[in-house]
Enzyme design. Structure first.
Site, short mmCIF file in Angstrom:
data_model
loop_
_atom_site.label_atom_id
_atom_site.label_comp_id
_atom_site.label_asym_id
_atom_site.label_seq_id
_atom_site.Cartn_x
_atom_site.Cartn_y
_atom_site.Cartn_z
N TYR A 218 40.93 42.55 37.47
CA TYR A 218 40.77 42.18 36.26
C TYR A 218 39.40 41.54 36.04
O TYR A 218 39.00 40.37 36.63
CB TYR A 218 41.82 41.13 36.01
CG TYR A 218 42.18 40.50 34.71
CD1 TYR A 218 41.24 40.89 33.54
CD2 TYR A 218 42.75 39.41 34.50
CE1 TYR A 218 41.69 40.34 32.32
CE2 TYR A 218 42.99 38.93 33.20
CZ TYR A 218 42.55 39.27 32.04
OH TYR A 218 42.52 38.88 30.75
N LYS B 53 41.21 46.42 35.09
CA LYS B 53 41.38 46.11 33.67
C LYS B 53 40.00 45.59 33.28
O LYS B 53 39.74 44.27 33.76
CB LYS B 53 42.49 45.18 33.38
CG LYS B 53 42.60 44.47 32.07
CD LYS B 53 43.60 43.19 31.78
CE LYS B 53 43.48 42.82 30.48
NZ LYS B 53 44.25 41.52 30.02
#
Length: 300
Positions: free
Chosen positions: A134, A162
């Site tokens: 992330y 992500k």
């Protein structure tokens, strides 16, 4: 693990006294399953993990596993300032047999690229589960750069990222230089570009309350390869994306869920709920979005 489709970072409903409403949380999860999203993330920013105690996070992950019961992949967020805490959340995710972990840069501490890599490796060693990285420097203050990716190249469990930097050059670099890491859109108004560059998943908070519309964009881009249709869907979604970036993101997501009849409660401080005018504005945006996308998709 292959990440495909729409992954929803689930909200966390609150009771009147500010405690977590477990019955309402179960209803949120059931709604997402019924709406045919492709995976659910617990312990993300949209779920207000930063405002939860460690025990609340553990309890939420365990409840999510029980409610979802294998019907969708469950990804558990490990975000924390201390590596030891992230490791503890990862170990618990392994215990409940979660499907994957969401692993970001520790906030506030300003770790170096090598220190971020060591953090990720410690979390990986604790659980041995597939990892979606992330990268969100806007919240964490430090981004994942080339030195970081070189340092974790030997971590086989890193399967996806992500990407939430908002930097289009970062998207290009990842797509070209790191083809072994699956791209997942983490910057909503760039979803079309992510899909064009080969992403097959989108982690999107808005899918908490308009899941079908998010699925429609994914299907147009990835399954149908119809980017003309996808551009029209994306254009219809842009007013909502602009609204969500107006400074009250989680509050807006929760109110969107309330519009669908879900019990959400307020938000934990320091955040505060939308005011009446903001609620009315969001209702109008959502209503128009649904109307426009229904026309494009034939009511799908």
């Amino acid at each position: 693990m292959k990440f495909e489709g729409i992954y929803t970072p689930a909200i966390t409903p609150l009771a009147v006294d500010g405690s977590i409403d477990k019955a309402a949380f179960a209803e949120v999860l059931e709604y997402l399953v019924e709406s045919k999203v492709h995976g659910i993330i617990i312990g993300g920013s949209t779920g207000e993990y930063y405002a939860h105690t460690a025990q609340e996070r553990i309890d939420l992950a365990a409840q999510a596993k029980d409610v979802i019961n294998g019907r969708l992949p469950l990804i558990v967020g490990t975000g924390a300032i201390r590596t030891e805490d992230s490791v503890a959340f990862a170990k618990h995710a392994k215990e409940i047999k979660a499907d994957a972990l969401l692993v970001g840069t520790p906030p506030y501490a300003l770790p170096t690229q090598q220190e971020i890599a060591l953090h990720v490796k410690a979390v990986d060693a604790a659980a041995g589960l597939p990892i979606m990285l992330y990268n969100y420097p806007g919240r964490m203050s430090v981004g994942m750069g080339e030195e970081f990716f070189d340092a974790v190249a030997d971590v086989k469990n890193i399967v996806a990222i992500k990407e939430s930097s908002g930097d289009m050059n970062q998207l290009h670099r990842l797509a070209i230089k790191r083809p072994n890491i699956q791209l997942s859109c983490g910057w909503d108004d760039q979803a079309l570009e992510f899909f064009a560059w080969g992403a097959e998943s989108w982690v999107c908070a808005g899918s908490n309350f308009i899941p079908r519309e998010h699925v429609a964009l994914y299907e147009a881009c990835v399954l149908e390869k119809d980017f003309d249709k996808a551009r029209r869907i994306m254009a219809a979604m842009m007013p909502l994306m602009d609204f969500l970036e107006g400074g009250k993101f989680v509050q807006s997501i929760k109110y969107g869920c309330a519009l669908n009849g879900l019990s959400t409660g307020g938000v934990r401080k320091p955040l505060h709920d939308l005011d009446a005018s903001e609620k009315a504005a969001l209702e109008g945006v959502v209503s128009e979005l649904k109307r426009a996308i229904a026309q494009i998709t034939g009511g799908a």
